[in-house]
Design a protein around this motif. Structure first.
Motif, PDB file in Angstrom:
ATOM      1  N   TRP A  55      25.877  30.031  32.404  1.00  0.00           N
ATOM      2  CA  TRP A  55      26.685  31.254  32.422  1.00  0.00           C
ATOM      3  C   TRP A  55      27.982  31.103  31.631  1.00  0.00           C
ATOM      4  O   TRP A  55      28.871  31.925  31.723  1.00  0.00           O
ATOM      5  CB  TRP A  55      26.970  31.676  33.862  1.00  0.00           C
ATOM      6  CG  TRP A  55      26.719  33.132  34.090  1.00  0.00           C
ATOM      7  CD1 TRP A  55      27.653  34.108  34.274  1.00  0.00           C
ATOM      8  CD2 TRP A  55      25.446  33.791  34.130  1.00  0.00           C
ATOM      9  NE1 TRP A  55      27.039  35.327  34.438  1.00  0.00           N
ATOM     10  CE2 TRP A  55      25.683  35.168  34.356  1.00  0.00           C
ATOM     11  CE3 TRP A  55      24.125  33.366  34.001  1.00  0.00           C
ATOM     12  CZ2 TRP A  55      24.660  36.108  34.445  1.00  0.00           C
ATOM     13  CZ3 TRP A  55      23.107  34.293  34.103  1.00  0.00           C
ATOM     14  CH2 TRP A  55      23.376  35.643  34.317  1.00  0.00           C
ATOM     15  N   LYS A 229      26.550  36.235  50.302  1.00  0.00           N
ATOM     16  CA  LYS A 229      25.395  36.597  49.482  1.00  0.00           C
ATOM     17  C   LYS A 229      24.339  37.259  50.360  1.00  0.00           C
ATOM     18  O   LYS A 229      23.960  36.707  51.384  1.00  0.00           O
ATOM     19  CB  LYS A 229      24.831  35.343  48.807  1.00  0.00           C
ATOM     20  CG  LYS A 229      25.824  34.670  47.871  1.00  0.00           C
ATOM     21  CD  LYS A 229      25.346  33.318  47.397  1.00  0.00           C
ATOM     22  CE  LYS A 229      25.478  32.267  48.461  1.00  0.00           C
ATOM     23  NZ  LYS A 229      25.199  30.901  47.967  1.00  0.00           N
ATOM     24  N   PHE A 264      23.586  32.551  41.949  1.00  0.00           N
ATOM     25  CA  PHE A 264      24.751  33.387  42.247  1.00  0.00           C
ATOM     26  C   PHE A 264      26.023  32.542  42.219  1.00  0.00           C
ATOM     27  O   PHE A 264      27.005  32.886  41.555  1.00  0.00           O
ATOM     28  CB  PHE A 264      24.586  34.047  43.625  1.00  0.00           C
ATOM     29  CG  PHE A 264      25.744  34.928  44.015  1.00  0.00           C
ATOM     30  CD1 PHE A 264      25.645  36.301  43.935  1.00  0.00           C
ATOM     31  CD2 PHE A 264      26.947  34.373  44.465  1.00  0.00           C
ATOM     32  CE1 PHE A 264      26.719  37.117  44.280  1.00  0.00           C
ATOM     33  CE2 PHE A 264      28.018  35.169  44.816  1.00  0.00           C
ATOM     34  CZ  PHE A 264      27.906  36.551  44.722  1.00  0.00           C
ATOM     35  N   THR A 265      25.993  31.431  42.942  1.00  0.00           N
ATOM     36  CA  THR A 265      27.188  30.597  43.047  1.00  0.00           C
ATOM     37  C   THR A 265      27.613  30.051  41.688  1.00  0.00           C
ATOM     38  O   THR A 265      28.801  30.067  41.345  1.00  0.00           O
ATOM     39  CB  THR A 265      26.931  29.437  44.029  1.00  0.00           C
ATOM     40  OG1 THR A 265      26.683  29.988  45.327  1.00  0.00           O
ATOM     41  CG2 THR A 265      28.112  28.499  44.101  1.00  0.00           C
ATOM     42  N   PHE A 268      29.045  32.881  39.605  1.00  0.00           N
ATOM     43  CA  PHE A 268      30.314  33.285  40.213  1.00  0.00           C
ATOM     44  C   PHE A 268      31.428  32.315  39.815  1.00  0.00           C
ATOM     45  O   PHE A 268      32.523  32.733  39.394  1.00  0.00           O
ATOM     46  CB  PHE A 268      30.165  33.332  41.734  1.00  0.00           C
ATOM     47  CG  PHE A 268      31.434  33.618  42.472  1.00  0.00           C
ATOM     48  CD1 PHE A 268      31.861  34.921  42.676  1.00  0.00           C
ATOM     49  CD2 PHE A 268      32.215  32.579  42.973  1.00  0.00           C
ATOM     50  CE1 PHE A 268      33.040  35.192  43.355  1.00  0.00           C
ATOM     51  CE2 PHE A 268      33.402  32.835  43.654  1.00  0.00           C
ATOM     52  CZ  PHE A 268      33.807  34.148  43.847  1.00  0.00           C
ATOM     53  N   GLY A 285      27.480  36.980  39.661  1.00  0.00           N
ATOM     54  CA  GLY A 285      26.590  36.240  40.536  1.00  0.00           C
ATOM     55  C   GLY A 285      25.326  37.016  40.854  1.00  0.00           C
ATOM     56  O   GLY A 285      24.219  36.458  40.842  1.00  0.00           O
TER      57      GLY A 285
END
Length: 304
Positions: A55, A229, A264-265, A268, A285
């Motif tokens: 990411w 989440k 997601f983490t 994020f 995320g």
């Protein structure tokens, strides 16, 4: 919450081998169930690191413990994802193994059979304050809390991070293991963490509240920022006892939900490092989580 962009993310956590078995319909006791089986690199900590690099986080480092049986393979896979591996090779225990049973007839929900192996043998001797050189955020996998040596590593890492002013995030990792650890003990162990990233089940378990929003709000009275989440229901961002944002999920056609929370983490944290506000980082995320469930395994495609 705005982070400097000129520093590294250090993830401390588990590196395991995932055996993913995708089967259709219920398992047939006492006989064969047809399945598509793949062996893949995994581990919540390692997955988070790979997604953060994917990411856009330019410098991601991972401290974990593996067995000599697969250390070279895991190192190659991490490097291929853009992660700098700081792997300790355990002379006695093999690399942890997780069997992931994925029912393709349902919502690609998964059941885990976990042999933690070397991953829960990470010990204080494997930690050094020098690991924080150049680091602007530390992320801890909650799986560390489920062994005595791992809890000692968390204590040392939090102490070192506090001395250097490095913020710390933590993902509780497993509702099942949390039950064994105990809620009060968990909350005491994570004192000093500034971001907690629980799943809906974990947030509810940690507070005794049935509603995820109420649970996230209550947790944020203990931990400055809580990002809960919720899978297909998106995410909740809470601070100072109140929910600040409800972030919708991205549409997805699930094939395998393994590692969706890790995706997601990772995304994020990468967004936070790039200067995003928490609700915008949570939207990233959700985008990563949607991408993760559409592929088999817990990691993004490697750069190679």
């Amino acid at each position: 919450m705005t982070m400097r962009r000129d520093g590294a993310l250090l993830v401390v956590g588990d590196v395991v081998t995932d055996v993913v078995a995708r089967h259709r319909g219920p398992l047939a006791p006492g006989t064969d169930t047809a399945a598509a089986v793949r062996t893949l690199p995994g581990g919540a900590g390692a997955n988070v690191a790979c997604w953060a690099a994917h990411w856009g986080c330019a410098d991601v480092r991972l401290l974990g413990r593996v067995g000599g049986d697969s250390a070279a393979w895991h190192e190659r896979e991490l490097v291929a994802c853009g992660v700098r591996p700081l792997l300790v090779v355990d002379p006695e225990a093999p690399t942890g193994t997780v069997v992931c049973l994925v029912d393709t007839d349902a919502s690609a929900e998964r059941t885990f059979l976990t042999d933690s192996g070397a991953s829960l043998r990470l010990a204080p001797r494997d930690w050094s304050e020098a690991l924080l050189d150049g680091v602007v955020r530390l992320h801890l996998s909650g799986y560390l809390l489920f062994s005595a040596t791992g809890r000692a590593v968390v204590a040392e890492a939090l102490k070192s991070a506090r001395a250097r002013g490095v913020p710390v995030s933590l993902d509780p990792a497993s509702a099942g293991f949390l039950v064994e650890l105990g809620v009060d003990r968990f909350l005491a162990l994570v004192d000093g963490v500034d971001v907690l990233l629980p799943s809906r089940d974990e947030a509810c378990l940690l507070t005794g509240l049935p509603d995820a929003a109420d649970a996230a709000a209550k947790l944020s009275r203990h931990i400055p920022l809580v990002v809960a989440k919720q899978g297909a229901d998106g995410a909740l961002v809470a601070r100072d006892g109140a929910v600040l944002a409800r972030v919708p999920a991205r549409p997805a056609a699930p094939r395998d939900t393994t590692g969706a929370g890790d995706a997601f983490t990772g995304a994020f944290l990468a967004a936070l490092l790039a200067g995003a506000e928490p609700q915008d980082a949570a939207a990233e995320g959700c985008r990563a989580g949607a991408r993760a469930v559409e592929r088999v395994g817990g990691r993004p495609r490697s750069a190679t």
